[in-house]
Scaffold this active site. Structure first.
Site, PDB file in Angstrom:
ATOM      1  N   GLN A  76       5.621   3.444  -3.328  1.00 55.51           N
ATOM      2  CA  GLN A  76       5.582   2.783  -2.026  1.00 55.51           C
ATOM      3  C   GLN A  76       3.527   1.446  -1.325  1.00 55.51           C
ATOM      4  O   GLN A  76       2.783   2.637  -0.849  1.00 55.51           O
ATOM      5  CB  GLN A  76       5.237   3.513  -0.119  1.00 55.51           C
ATOM      6  CG  GLN A  76       5.850   2.422   1.264  1.00 55.51           C
ATOM      7  CD  GLN A  76       6.194   3.819   1.858  1.00 55.51           C
ATOM      8  OE1 GLN A  76       5.777   4.664   1.969  1.00 55.51           O
ATOM      9  NE2 GLN A  76       5.478   2.918   3.394  1.00 55.51           N
ATOM     10  N   GLY A  77       3.652   0.319  -1.540  1.00 55.51           N
ATOM     11  CA  GLY A  77       2.159   0.240  -2.366  1.00 55.51           C
ATOM     12  C   GLY A  77       1.747  -0.775  -0.398  1.00 55.51           C
ATOM     13  O   GLY A  77       2.261  -2.456  -0.215  1.00 55.51           O
TER      14      GLY A  77
ATOM     15  N   SER B 162       1.320   7.036  -2.807  1.00 58.09           N
ATOM     16  CA  SER B 162       1.647   8.225  -2.961  1.00 58.09           C
ATOM     17  C   SER B 162       2.395   8.357  -4.564  1.00 58.09           C
ATOM     18  O   SER B 162       3.463   7.487  -4.951  1.00 58.09           O
ATOM     19  CB  SER B 162       2.499   9.016  -2.474  1.00 58.09           C
ATOM     20  OG  SER B 162       1.957   9.516  -1.318  1.00 58.09           O
TER      21      SER B 162
ATOM     22  N   GLU C 155      11.720   6.148   7.062  1.00 59.22           N
ATOM     23  CA  GLU C 155      10.832   6.891   6.444  1.00 59.22           C
ATOM     24  C   GLU C 155      11.081   8.457   6.399  1.00 59.22           C
ATOM     25  O   GLU C 155      10.656   9.505   6.135  1.00 59.22           O
ATOM     26  CB  GLU C 155       9.621   6.555   6.605  1.00 59.22           C
ATOM     27  CG  GLU C 155       8.467   7.077   5.231  1.00 59.22           C
ATOM     28  CD  GLU C 155       7.229   6.288   5.928  1.00 59.22           C
ATOM     29  OE1 GLU C 155       6.902   5.131   6.189  1.00 59.22           O
ATOM     30  OE2 GLU C 155       6.071   6.539   5.030  1.00 59.22           O
TER      31      GLU C 155
ATOM     32  N   GLU D 271      -2.222   9.295  16.876  1.00 60.18           N
ATOM     33  CA  GLU D 271      -1.891   8.489  17.551  1.00 60.18           C
ATOM     34  C   GLU D 271      -1.813   7.622  17.977  1.00 60.18           C
ATOM     35  O   GLU D 271      -1.446   7.136  18.432  1.00 60.18           O
ATOM     36  CB  GLU D 271      -4.476   7.887  17.279  1.00 60.18           C
ATOM     37  CG  GLU D 271      -5.452   8.648  17.387  1.00 60.18           C
ATOM     38  CD  GLU D 271      -5.164  10.138  16.294  1.00 60.18           C
ATOM     39  OE1 GLU D 271      -4.492   9.134  15.088  1.00 60.18           O
ATOM     40  OE2 GLU D 271      -6.054  11.364  16.299  1.00 60.18           O
TER      41      GLU D 271
END
Ligand SMILES: Cc1cc2nc3c(=O)[nH]c(=O)nc-3n(C[C@H](O)[C@H](O)[C@H](O)COP(=O)(O)OP(=O)(O)OC[C@H]3O[C@@H](n4cnc5c(N)ncnc54)[C@H](O)[C@@H]3O)c2cc1C
Length: 422
Positions: free
Chosen positions: A158-159, A196, A285, A405
Site C-alpha cells: 500500500q503506497g 509494508s 483496512e 490521536e
C-alpha cells in the site's frame, strides 16, 4: 537485534479461561445478539474441522524466524487456504471467493486467531486491494488482478504514506504527469515510505497527484487532483529500500519512484478520483482484523495470567489489578468488534466506531506486553523470546493504520459530535 520469535500457537494457559472465545451475533435492531444460528454454527464447525487438519497442530509446521522465510511460509499458508476455499472468505463467489456473510467472515477471523493460525501472506491484497478493485476496477483489471490475489501468486503493498504525508495523506507530493511519448500513459516520480511488504510485492496501490494545481493557494483542494494507480513493482525506476524496525526486522520499506512508466489502463476509478478510491481502501483496512486481533489478545492475556499464577506474581495486588484491567479491556474489545459488525449489517458500511476498536486494541496490546516484562521477568527482554518481540513490535500499533490521536479525533468529531479540531 531481537530475533523474530512469534506466537503462532494457541495459549498454553489452558486453566486460565476468563471468557468464551467465540460467540456471535445475529442481526438485531439496537442490540447485538451474541448467539449463533444453525447456519453460523455449521460454518464454524466446518472451519474448525478444516483448521484441525491443515492449521497449527495439523499440516502447518512452525513459522520460521527469518523475515523472508516467514513470508514464504505465510504464502504457502495462503495457498493452502485457497485450495480449501478459505482464502477470499468474504469475496463474492463470482470472483472466486466463498461468499461468506459478514458474521461468517467475523467467525472466520476469530477461528483463525483461536486456532493460532497465521494471517495469510497477502492480507493487503485480500482485505484492501481486492475489495477496492471490486468497487472501482474495470473488468480487465478485475480479471487480471483478482485471481492472483487469492492464490498469493502475486502480493500487494500500500503506497499511501510519504515523508510529509502520513496522517494528512492528502498532502502527498508524488507526481504523475502524462507520458509525452505515449498519450494516455503516465510518468510517476516521488517517494513513499513505511510501505509494508513492498520487498515481496508485485503490485502497489499507489496514489499520486495528477493535477499539479491541486493543493496550491489558487488551485482546487489538495484531496482533489489525486489518482489511484496499480503500480507494477517490477517496472523500471522503482527502487525499494528496506527500513529496519525496532524489532530488527525490515517489515517495511521506502519506495523511490523515478519517471516510472504506468499505463493508462492501470488507473483505478478514473483520473482525479483517487481520493474516493483511496477512502474505499482505508474503509476496508480493518475489516475482519478486529476479530482476529481480539482473540490473539485474549490468548496472550490468558498466557500471562497463567504465568502470574504459577510464579506468584498474581498475588501482588498491583499486578492483579493490571491483569483485571486488561481482562475488562479485552472483553470490551470483543463486544465492540461484534457491535461494529452489527452496525455494518444495519447501515451497509463501517461506522466511525471502528476507530474506537483500533484505539482500544493498540493501547491494550501495549499495556499487556509492558505488564509481561514485570510478570515474566528478564526473559521478556531477551533476544529470541516471543514476549521481547511482542514488546517491541507493539510500539508501532498506535501509529500504523492511523495514529491514536487521529482515531481520537474521529471519535470526538464523528461519534461524540464535538466541534472539529480544524
Ligand atoms: C508498522 C507500520 C506499518 C506501516 N505500513 C504502512 C503501509 O504499508 N503503507 C502506508 O502507506 N503506510 C504505512 N504506515 C504508515 C502509517 O500509516 C503512518 O505512519 C501514519 O499514518 C502516521 O503518519 P506519519 O508517520 O507521517 O506521522 P504524522 O502524521 O506526521 O504524525 C506525527 C504525530 O502527530 C500527530 N498528529 C498528526 N496529525 C494530527 C492531528 N490532526 N491531530 C492530532 N494529532 C495529530 C500524530 O498522531 C503523531 O503522533 C505504517 C506505519 C507503521 C508504524
Amino acid at each position: 537485534m531481537v530475533r523474530r520469535a512469534r506466537r503462532n500457537t494457541p495459549s498454553a494457559a489452558g486453566g486460565a479461561r476468563l471468557h468464551r472465545y467465540v460467540t456471535g451475533p445475529t442481526q438485531g435492531t439496537n442490540t447485538v445478539d451474541l448467539t449463533f444460528d444453525d447456519a453460523q454454527l455449521a460454518f464454524r464447525d466446518e472451519l474448525r474441522g478444516w483448521l484441525r487438519e491443515h492449521g497449527p497442530g495439523g499440516a502447518l509446521g512452525p513459522e520460521p524466524d527469518d523475515e523472508d522465510e516467514s513470508f514464504a511460509w505465510r504464502r504457502e499458508w495462503q495457498r493452502t487456504l485457497h485450495e480449501g476455499g478459505w482464502a477470499g472468505v468474504h469475496w463474492p463467489k463470482e470472483v472466486g471467493g466463498r461468499g461468506a456473510t459478514l458474521s461468517e467472515t467475523a467467525i472466520f477471523f476469530e477461528e483463525l486467531g483461536r486456532a493460532g493460525a497465521p494471517l495469510p501472506a497477502d492480507v493487503l491484497g485480500l482485505l484492501l486491494a481486492g475489495p477496492t478493485l471490486m468497487v472501482w476496477g474495470d473488468s480487465a483489471q478485475k480479471e487480471r488482478l483478482l485471481p492472483t490475489i487469492l492464490s498469493a501468486d502475486e502480493t500487494w503493498c500500500q503506497g499511501f504514506s510519504e515523508p510529509d504525508a502520513g496522517s494528512d495523506f492528502a498532502a502527498l507530493k508524488t507526481r504523475a504527469v502524462p507520458d509525452p511519448d505515449k498519450p494516455g500513459d503516465w510518468l510517476v516520480s516521488g517517494q513513499k515510505v513505511w510501505t509494508s511488504g513492498a520487498q515481496y510485492a508485485k503490485w502497489c496501490m499507489l496514489v499520486a497527484r495528477t493535477d499539479p494545481d491541486s493543493g496550491t493557494p489558487d488551485g482546487p483542494p489538495k484531496h482533489q487532483g489525486l489518482t489511484y494507480f496499480v503500480l507494477d513493482m517490477e517496472a523500471e525506476g522503482v527502487d525499494v529500500r528496506p527500513l529496519v524496525q525496532i524489532t530488527g526486522s525490515p517489515e517495511f520499506n521506502e519506495i523511490f519512484l523515478n519517471d516510472v512508466k504506468i499505463p493508462g489502463s492501470a488507473v483505478v476509478g478514473g483520473v482525479g478520483n483517487g481520493w474516493k478510491v483511496a477512502l474505499t481502501t482505508l474503509m476496508n483496512e480493518r475489516a475482519g482484523l478486529a476479530f482476529f486481533l481480539q482473540v490473539r489478545l485474549r490468548q496472550q492475556l490468558d498466557e500471562l495470567v497463567a504465568i502470574a499464577q504459577r510464579n506468584g506474581s498474581a498475588d501482588d495486588p498491583i499486578v492483579a489489578d493490571r491483569l483485571a484491567d486488561l481482562h475488562v479491556r479485552t472483553e470490551a474489545l470483543r463486544l465492540m468488534a461484534w457491535k461494529g459488525l452489527t452496525a455494518i449489517e444495519q447501515y451497509g458500511q463501517p461506522g466511525p466506531e471502528g476507530s474506537l476498536t483500533k484505539w482500544l486494541w493498540s493501547e491494550t496490546n501495549q499495556l499487556l506486553v509492558q505488564l509481561a516484562v514485570d510478570v515474566v521477568g528478564a526473559d521478556a527482554l531477551t533476544d529470541g523470546d516471543p514476549w521481547a518481540y511482542a514488546l517491541l513490535r507493539a510500539r508501532g500499533n498506535t501509529i500504523e493504520g492511523g495514529t491514536t490521536e487521529i482515531q481520537k479525533n474521529i471519535v470526538a468529531e464523528r461519534v461524540l459530535g464535538l466541534p472539529r479540531s480544524r
